[in-house]
Scaffold this active site. Structure first.
Site, PDB file in Angstrom:
ATOM      1  N   HIS A 157      55.928  44.707  44.019  1.00 14.43           N
ATOM      2  CA  HIS A 157      55.293  45.830  43.339  1.00 14.43           C
ATOM      3  C   HIS A 157      55.407  47.092  44.193  1.00 14.43           C
ATOM      4  CE1 HIS A 157      53.404  42.624  40.949  1.00 14.43           C
ATOM      5  NE2 HIS A 157      53.197  43.553  40.042  1.00 14.43           N
ATOM      6  N   LYS A 161      49.962  49.255  45.454  1.00  9.79           N
ATOM      7  CA  LYS A 161      49.198  48.108  44.948  1.00  9.79           C
ATOM      8  C   LYS A 161      48.314  47.552  46.055  1.00  9.79           C
ATOM      9  CE  LYS A 161      49.572  43.875  42.242  1.00  9.79           C
ATOM     10  NZ  LYS A 161      48.534  44.339  41.303  1.00  9.79           N
TER      11      LYS A 161
END
Length: 271
Positions: A157, A161
């Site tokens: 990600h 995050k």
């Protein structure tokens, strides 16, 4: 049927803005409120302007109570503490609550399940059709292949995050564990460092990568003797999660109170 009136929680964030845009672009929905942390500098901003749509007259506010009175449901991709508060409010007002929040603890999960006695709650680590189909496939493959095939889950990600493994990775891990007939918490390995020894048969391993602006990439790897099966999903736009959340909201509107998953929404439970 009348338009479904929705409140977007975390409307100033990336997913919140995407949800506001998705509601504007989709038939059958109306945005009636936009929430943000009461301490946020975005309080008072126009939700449409933040989403790149032009002003829509819906200002970001910090109090959910009054908004929920005129809404059919709330869509929530926020943080655990906020999600628990929204779940309690949805239960009190008997409204739909769509939860895409990740990083929830076992205690949080129990509280949400309890709220589902009075609210229609759909909760998923990922709202996309593709990911939930991937989870169903992972369950089926795990059930088919024996323990000579090791299961590893790899995810990547963007660099902002805050939780790992991702909610989607855990969703996939739970699906694989269910296929094997085991409890994920007893067999998951979420970090490896130093002299770890050989891999234990039956473990489900997780690896998390973070960098750049990656929306989300997930692989479920079944590594056996001399062969490997890989199931992969790559998200290219957050809009897939927003569309999935709206699909879930419309489905939830006609359901009885309870805690549901996207597998329920998509009819994937029997796969």
């Amino acid at each position: 049927m009348a338009e479904m009136r929705l409140v977007v929680a975390g409307a100033g964030g990336r997913m919140g803005r995407t949800l506001v845009k998705a509601i504007a672009d989709s038939k059958g929905f109306a945005l009636v409120g936009a929430l943000e942390d009461a301490r946020s500098p975005l309080i008072g901003w126009d939700a449409g302007a933040l989403a790149g749509l032009g002003e829509n007259g819906i200002k970001l506010v910090g109090d959910a109570g009054a908004l929920m009175e005129k809404a059919d449901g709330i869509v929530d991709f926020t943080a655990p503490a906020a999600t628990l508060a929204f779940a309690a409010l949805a239960a009190k007002s008997h409204k739909v609550h769509i939860i895409g929040t990740t990083g929830l603890s076992a205690i949080d999960e129990a509280k949400i399940k309890d709220a589902g006695k009075h609210a229609v709650i759909v909760k998923s680590g990922n709202m996309s059709l593709g990911v939930n189909l991937l989870a169903a496939l992972a369950k089926r493959v795990a059930k088919t292949l024996d323990n000579s095939f090791d299961i590893e889950i790899l995810e990547m990600h963007h660099n902002q995050k805050v939780d790992a493994p991702s909610g989607t990775a855990l969703l996939l891990g739970r699906a694989a564990a269910e296929g094997r007939g085991i409890e994920l918490d007893k067999y998951s390995v979420k970090s490896r460092d130093g002299h770890t020894g050989a891999r234990k048969p039956g473990d489900i391993g997780f690896a998390a990568l973070r960098g750049g602006s990656v929306v989300g990439e997930h692989s479920v790897i079944f590594a056996g003797p001399a062969e490997r099966v890989e199931l992969v999903h790559k998200a290219e736009d957050r809009m897939i999660f927003a569309r999935g959340a709206l699909h879930a909201a419309l489905w939830a509107r006609s359901q009885k109170p309870g805690l549901y998953s996207m597998a329920d929404v998509l009819g994937l439970g029997s796969i």
